[in-house]
Design a protein around this motif. Structure first.
Motif, PDB file in Angstrom:
ATOM      1  N   MET A   1       0.820  -1.182   0.000  1.00 53.77           N
ATOM      2  CA  MET A   1       0.000   0.000   0.000  1.00 53.77           C
ATOM      3  C   MET A   1       0.873   1.258   0.000  1.00 53.77           C
ATOM      4  O   MET A   1       0.538   2.208  -0.683  1.00 53.77           O
ATOM      5  N   LYS A   2       1.922   1.239   0.716  1.00 58.87           N
ATOM      6  CA  LYS A   2       2.777   2.409   0.769  1.00 58.87           C
ATOM      7  C   LYS A   2       3.391   2.739  -0.579  1.00 58.87           C
ATOM      8  O   LYS A   2       3.431   3.908  -0.946  1.00 58.87           O
ATOM      9  N   PRO A   3       3.890   1.764  -1.353  1.00 61.32           N
ATOM     10  CA  PRO A   3       4.460   2.134  -2.660  1.00 61.32           C
ATOM     11  C   PRO A   3       3.423   2.773  -3.586  1.00 61.32           C
ATOM     12  O   PRO A   3       3.744   3.670  -4.350  1.00 61.32           O
ATOM     13  N   LEU A   4       2.207   2.322  -3.500  1.00 60.10           N
ATOM     14  CA  LEU A   4       1.149   2.883  -4.347  1.00 60.10           C
ATOM     15  C   LEU A   4       0.864   4.342  -3.961  1.00 60.10           C
ATOM     16  O   LEU A   4       0.745   5.210  -4.833  1.00 60.10           O
ATOM     17  N   SER A   5       0.752   4.637  -2.673  1.00 56.52           N
ATOM     18  CA  SER A   5       0.496   6.014  -2.242  1.00 56.52           C
ATOM     19  C   SER A   5       1.699   6.911  -2.563  1.00 56.52           C
ATOM     20  O   SER A   5       1.541   8.078  -2.917  1.00 56.52           O
ATOM     21  N   LEU A   6       2.917   6.341  -2.449  1.00 58.16           N
ATOM     22  CA  LEU A   6       4.117   7.081  -2.797  1.00 58.16           C
ATOM     23  C   LEU A   6       4.115   7.427  -4.287  1.00 58.16           C
ATOM     24  O   LEU A   6       4.443   8.560  -4.687  1.00 58.16           O
ATOM     25  N   ILE A   8       1.467   7.757  -6.216  1.00 61.06           N
ATOM     26  CA  ILE A   8       0.424   8.763  -6.445  1.00 61.06           C
ATOM     27  C   ILE A   8       0.940  10.151  -6.053  1.00 61.06           C
ATOM     28  O   ILE A   8       0.730  11.135  -6.780  1.00 61.06           O
ATOM     29  N   GLU A   9       1.624  10.238  -4.923  1.00 60.19           N
ATOM     30  CA  GLU A   9       2.170  11.525  -4.490  1.00 60.19           C
ATOM     31  C   GLU A   9       3.200  12.047  -5.494  1.00 60.19           C
ATOM     32  O   GLU A   9       3.229  13.246  -5.814  1.00 60.19           O
ATOM     33  N   ILE A  10       4.032  11.157  -6.003  1.00 62.04           N
ATOM     34  CA  ILE A  10       5.033  11.551  -7.002  1.00 62.04           C
ATOM     35  C   ILE A  10       4.344  12.057  -8.260  1.00 62.04           C
ATOM     36  O   ILE A  10       4.743  13.078  -8.830  1.00 62.04           O
ATOM     37  N   LEU A  11       3.308  11.381  -8.705  1.00 62.30           N
ATOM     38  CA  LEU A  11       2.567  11.817  -9.897  1.00 62.30           C
ATOM     39  C   LEU A  11       1.917  13.189  -9.668  1.00 62.30           C
ATOM     40  O   LEU A  11       1.903  14.036 -10.560  1.00 62.30           O
ATOM     41  N   LEU A  14       4.668  15.745  -9.809  1.00 59.29           N
ATOM     42  CA  LEU A  14       5.083  15.940 -11.204  1.00 59.29           C
ATOM     43  C   LEU A  14       4.057  16.779 -11.970  1.00 59.29           C
ATOM     44  O   LEU A  14       4.417  17.641 -12.777  1.00 59.29           O
ATOM     45  N   GLY A  15       2.787  16.502 -11.734  1.00 59.58           N
ATOM     46  CA  GLY A  15       1.731  17.270 -12.395  1.00 59.58           C
ATOM     47  C   GLY A  15       1.804  18.747 -12.036  1.00 59.58           C
ATOM     48  O   GLY A  15       1.687  19.626 -12.894  1.00 59.58           O
ATOM     49  N   VAL A  16       2.021  19.049 -10.755  1.00 54.32           N
ATOM     50  CA  VAL A  16       2.128  20.431 -10.303  1.00 54.32           C
ATOM     51  C   VAL A  16       3.359  21.084 -10.922  1.00 54.32           C
ATOM     52  O   VAL A  16       3.307  22.239 -11.380  1.00 54.32           O
ATOM     53  N   MET A  17       4.482  20.351 -10.961  1.00 53.88           N
ATOM     54  CA  MET A  17       5.708  20.900 -11.543  1.00 53.88           C
ATOM     55  C   MET A  17       5.532  21.198 -13.033  1.00 53.88           C
ATOM     56  O   MET A  17       5.964  22.240 -13.525  1.00 53.88           O
ATOM     57  N   ILE A  18       4.868  20.298 -13.735  1.00 58.96           N
ATOM     58  CA  ILE A  18       4.643  20.493 -15.169  1.00 58.96           C
ATOM     59  C   ILE A  18       3.767  21.733 -15.398  1.00 58.96           C
ATOM     60  O   ILE A  18       4.032  22.548 -16.275  1.00 58.96           O
ATOM     61  N   ARG A  19       2.726  21.912 -14.573  1.00 58.13           N
ATOM     62  CA  ARG A  19       1.869  23.099 -14.708  1.00 58.13           C
ATOM     63  C   ARG A  19       2.648  24.375 -14.434  1.00 58.13           C
ATOM     64  O   ARG A  19       2.469  25.379 -15.124  1.00 58.13           O
ATOM     65  N   ASN A  20       3.518  24.336 -13.422  1.00 57.75           N
ATOM     66  CA  ASN A  20       4.335  25.518 -13.118  1.00 57.75           C
ATOM     67  C   ASN A  20       5.265  25.853 -14.282  1.00 57.75           C
ATOM     68  O   ASN A  20       5.430  27.024 -14.646  1.00 57.75           O
ATOM     69  N   ILE A  21       5.883  24.828 -14.867  1.00 52.86           N
ATOM     70  CA  ILE A  21       6.787  25.044 -16.002  1.00 52.86           C
ATOM     71  C   ILE A  21       6.022  25.625 -17.184  1.00 52.86           C
ATOM     72  O   ILE A  21       6.482  26.576 -17.838  1.00 52.86           O
TER      73      ILE A  21
END
Length: 95
Positions: A1-6, A8-11, A14-21
């Motif tokens: 369960m932890k790898p899956l939540s990790l 999701i958090e990474i995605l 990444l989504g926020v970083m891509i929007r900022n860029i």
């Protein structure tokens, strides 16, 4: 369960970083457009002032030419013996 939540958090990160860029790229393009617009406005102002100066010079030259032309005509008429007060009668007779 932890790898899956990790994952999701990474995605999400990444989504926020891509929007900022993308937002930064858009802002940079907008600033470039504004700079080119300002430069072109300055060029247009210089061009318009140049045109206005030329128009003023042309008006002055035209007025001088008209004055010289009138003087030449009056001189020719004086040489021919026609006075200025006779011009209106002369013009009516020619019609």
């Amino acid at each position: 369960m932890k790898p899956l939540s990790l994952l999701i958090e990474i995605l999400i990160i990444l989504g926020v970083m891509i929007r900022n860029i993308e937002a930064e790229k858009h802002n940079k393009k907008q600033k470039e457009r504004n700079v080119t617009t300002q430069v072109s406005v300055n060029e247009v102002k210089r061009f318009l002032s140049h045109i206005l100066e030329r128009r003023k010079l042309i008006k002055v030259i035209y007025q001088r030419e008209n004055a010289l032309g009138k003087k030449k005509i009056q001189r020719k008429l004086r040489i021919r013996g026609i006075q200025n007060k006779d011009l209106s009668k002369r013009n009516k007779n020619c019609k």
